[in-house]
Design an enzyme around this catalytic site. Structure first.
Site, PDB file in Angstrom:
ATOM      1  N   HIS A  50     -18.693  27.555 -36.364  1.00  0.00           N
ATOM      2  CA  HIS A  50     -18.718  28.671 -35.426  1.00  0.00           C
ATOM      3  C   HIS A  50     -18.582  29.957 -36.237  1.00  0.00           C
ATOM      4  O   HIS A  50     -17.968  29.965 -37.313  1.00  0.00           O
ATOM      5  CB  HIS A  50     -17.568  28.571 -34.421  1.00  0.00           C
ATOM      6  CG  HIS A  50     -17.792  27.532 -33.364  1.00  0.00           C
ATOM      7  ND1 HIS A  50     -17.029  27.451 -32.229  1.00  0.00           N
ATOM      8  CD2 HIS A  50     -18.711  26.539 -33.299  1.00  0.00           C
ATOM      9  CE1 HIS A  50     -17.469  26.442 -31.480  1.00  0.00           C
ATOM     10  NE2 HIS A  50     -18.478  25.872 -32.106  1.00  0.00           N
ATOM     11  N   GLU A  52     -16.818  32.729 -35.892  1.00  0.00           N
ATOM     12  CA  GLU A  52     -15.469  33.220 -36.170  1.00  0.00           C
ATOM     13  C   GLU A  52     -14.797  32.352 -37.240  1.00  0.00           C
ATOM     14  O   GLU A  52     -14.079  32.854 -38.113  1.00  0.00           O
ATOM     15  CB  GLU A  52     -14.599  33.174 -34.897  1.00  0.00           C
ATOM     16  CG  GLU A  52     -15.182  33.890 -33.699  1.00  0.00           C
ATOM     17  CD  GLU A  52     -15.939  32.957 -32.764  1.00  0.00           C
ATOM     18  OE1 GLU A  52     -16.809  32.200 -33.240  1.00  0.00           O
ATOM     19  OE2 GLU A  52     -15.677  33.011 -31.553  1.00  0.00           O
ATOM     20  N   CYS A  77     -14.171  30.394 -28.572  1.00  0.00           N
ATOM     21  CA  CYS A  77     -14.049  29.140 -27.827  1.00  0.00           C
ATOM     22  C   CYS A  77     -12.586  28.716 -27.749  1.00  0.00           C
ATOM     23  O   CYS A  77     -11.773  29.026 -28.621  1.00  0.00           O
ATOM     24  CB  CYS A  77     -14.881  28.044 -28.486  1.00  0.00           C
ATOM     25  SG  CYS A  77     -14.345  27.571 -30.140  1.00  0.00           S
ATOM     26  N   CYS A  87     -11.763  28.257 -32.072  1.00  0.00           N
ATOM     27  CA  CYS A  87     -11.702  29.580 -32.705  1.00  0.00           C
ATOM     28  C   CYS A  87     -10.526  30.381 -32.166  1.00  0.00           C
ATOM     29  O   CYS A  87      -9.908  31.155 -32.890  1.00  0.00           O
ATOM     30  CB  CYS A  87     -13.016  30.316 -32.506  1.00  0.00           C
ATOM     31  SG  CYS A  87     -14.363  29.526 -33.406  1.00  0.00           S
TER      32      CYS A  87
HETATM   33 ZN   LIG Z   1     -15.626  28.702 -31.713  1.00  0.00          ZN
END
Ligand SMILES: [Zn+2]
Length: 148
Positions: A50, A52, A77, A87
């Protein structure tokens, strides 16, 4: 640089994502003085990455995180299937006090409560929905529910 311009940078970074990723997301992390500390985008080093997570991994243990802001094109998320830590969890663990994002995660795969979780933990959460249409556009390959 304003929050809006910095978030726009994160939104534009999503165009670097390889076509294989699900959500195309970009992330910029700045220090307390506004300088860019790290950037990341979905799938940057691994298909499950992801945005981040990638940016945060570049700053592991960096004391500047204590005054940092995370700019993410998508709401961080709050749960995920491919990795143990969301994240939202990574942002909390890194001690980042401020999060700016454009697009609320649509209830497509999981019900995301990232923004609520971060706010409940005392972090400053800023939503700039004026950039959300650009993020939707970058994710037009997904089966998106109609806009509310
Ligand atoms: Zn995430």
């Amino acid at each position: 640089m304003s929050d809006l311009s910095r978030l726009r940078q994160a939104v534009d970074l999503a165009h670097e994502c390889p076509p294989s990723v699900t959500f195309r997301v970009g992330c910029v992390i700045t220090g307390a003085d506004g300088t860019v500390l790290a950037t990341g985008y979905s799938g940057e080093t691994d298909p499950h990455d992801h945005a981040e997570e990638v940016a945060l991994a570049k700053l592991a243990g960096d004391p500047r995180l204590a005054g940092a802001t995370v700019y993410s094109s998508l709401e961080p998320c709050s749960s995920r299937s491919s990795r143990p830590a969301s994240c939202t969890r990574l942002i909390l663990d890194a001690g980042i006090p401020r999060i700016v994002f454009a697009w609320r995660e649509p209830p497509l795969f999981v019900d995301c409560v990232g923004a609520e979780t971060l706010a409940a933990a005392g972090r400053e959460v800023v939503e700039l929905p004026e950039l959300a249409p650009l993020v939707r556009e970058a994710n037009a390959h997904l089966e998106l529910p109609p806009e509310p």
